[in-house]
Design an enzyme around this catalytic site. Structure first.
Site, PDB file in Angstrom:
ATOM      1  CB  CYS A  88      86.274  53.856  42.100  1.00 42.04           C
ATOM      2  SG  CYS A  88      85.550  54.322  43.838  1.00 42.04           S
ATOM      3  CB  CYS A 104      84.737  58.778  43.898  1.00 43.39           C
ATOM      4  SG  CYS A 104      85.974  58.345  43.473  1.00 43.39           S
ATOM      5  CD  GLU A 105      85.471  64.630  47.656  1.00 41.66           C
ATOM      6  OE1 GLU A 105      85.394  65.268  47.446  1.00 41.66           O
ATOM      7  OE2 GLU A 105      86.310  63.858  49.238  1.00 41.66           O
ATOM      8  CG  HIS A 106      88.203  59.455  47.740  1.00 41.42           C
ATOM      9  ND1 HIS A 106      87.328  58.987  48.167  1.00 41.42           N
ATOM     10  CD2 HIS A 106      88.778  60.590  48.654  1.00 41.42           C
ATOM     11  CE1 HIS A 106      87.004  59.179  49.081  1.00 41.42           C
ATOM     12  NE2 HIS A 106      87.897  60.700  49.501  1.00 41.42           N
ATOM     13  CG  HIS A 107      89.515  56.412  43.002  1.00 44.87           C
ATOM     14  ND1 HIS A 107      89.101  56.190  43.902  1.00 44.87           N
ATOM     15  CD2 HIS A 107      91.064  55.653  43.257  1.00 44.87           C
ATOM     16  CE1 HIS A 107      89.396  55.274  44.734  1.00 44.87           C
ATOM     17  NE2 HIS A 107      90.960  55.126  43.954  1.00 44.87           N
ATOM     18  CD  GLN A 122      76.302  56.824  48.243  1.00 49.25           C
ATOM     19  OE1 GLN A 122      77.590  56.048  47.159  1.00 49.25           O
ATOM     20  NE2 GLN A 122      75.491  55.846  48.773  1.00 49.25           N
ATOM     21  CG  HIS A 139      81.138  54.495  44.889  1.00 44.11           C
ATOM     22  ND1 HIS A 139      81.171  55.716  45.112  1.00 44.11           N
ATOM     23  CD2 HIS A 139      79.649  54.070  45.243  1.00 44.11           C
ATOM     24  CE1 HIS A 139      80.360  56.046  46.122  1.00 44.11           C
ATOM     25  NE2 HIS A 139      79.408  55.425  46.487  1.00 44.11           N
TER      26      HIS A 139
HETATM   27 ZN   LIG Z   1      86.798  56.218  44.110  1.00 38.86          ZN
END
Ligand SMILES: [Zn+2]
Length: 185
Positions: free
Chosen positions: A142, A71-74, A112, A140
């Site tokens: 995260c 995931c590109e956020h975490h 996703q 996920h």
């Molecule tokens: Zn994430």
């Protein structure tokens, strides 16, 4: 990258000089480069010679393709299974290439929804089929590791093209074969 990983170890309160962590920056660099190799590989090379002419009009379905992404956020993993189907219109793709196309887009920082759309757009562009569908079911880390999402819960995304969008029967057949609920019902 090794220096950056060392900085992260210090920032989280670790001692990067303890012997057990000596090779960790090098290992993290190696694994992160591998998990993001989609940025550095060519989709054209991957698909070279894999599309061939064929008059078949039977739905092609590949189920339960393992998917691992970040995931590109975490920068934490999300992983699960993809189901891909298409109704050909003169062209087929070697079956082993479908997981490779997914991997090409999964091996990078992702969300996703975008991963699902990129796989659908790529296959749709290459095959120009009558209809095409991609369903991705993923967990996920995260969310589950941080307690935001319940253990075992799965996010499902789908991308439909051609008559999988316009023909309710084609869509229903695909979703039933993929084993996911039809969102339009
Ligand atoms: Zn994430």
């Amino acid at each position: 990258m090794k220096d950056a990983v060392r900085d992260i170890l210090v920032a989280i309160g670790e001692n990067p000089d303890r012997p057990e962590l000596e090779r960790t920056p090098a290992r993290v660099e190696e694994s992160l480069l591998d998990l993001t190799r989609g940025y550095r590989e060519s989709l054209e090379d991957l698909l070279q010679g894999a599309v061939f002419e064929d008059p078949s009009q039977t739905m092609v379905l590949v189920r339960d393709i393992p998917v691992y992404s970040l995931c590109e956020h975490h920068i934490l993993p999300f992983f699960g299974k993809a189901h891909v189907a298409y109704i050909p219109a003169g062209r087929l793709l070697g079956l082993s290439k479908i997981p490779r196309v997914i991997e090409h887009f999964a091996r990078r920082l992702q969300v996703q929804e975008r991963l699902t759309e990129q796989v659908a757009d790529t296959l749709n562009g290459v095959l120009r089929p009558r209809g095409l569908g991609v369903v991705l079911e993923a967990t996920h880390l995260c969310m589950v590791m941080r307690g935001i999402q319940k253990e075992g819960s799965v996010a499902t995304t789908s991308a439909l093209r051609g008559n999988f969008l316009s023909d309710p029967r084609a869509r229903a057949e695909f979703l039933a074969l993929a084993g996911v609920p039809n969102p339009t019902r």
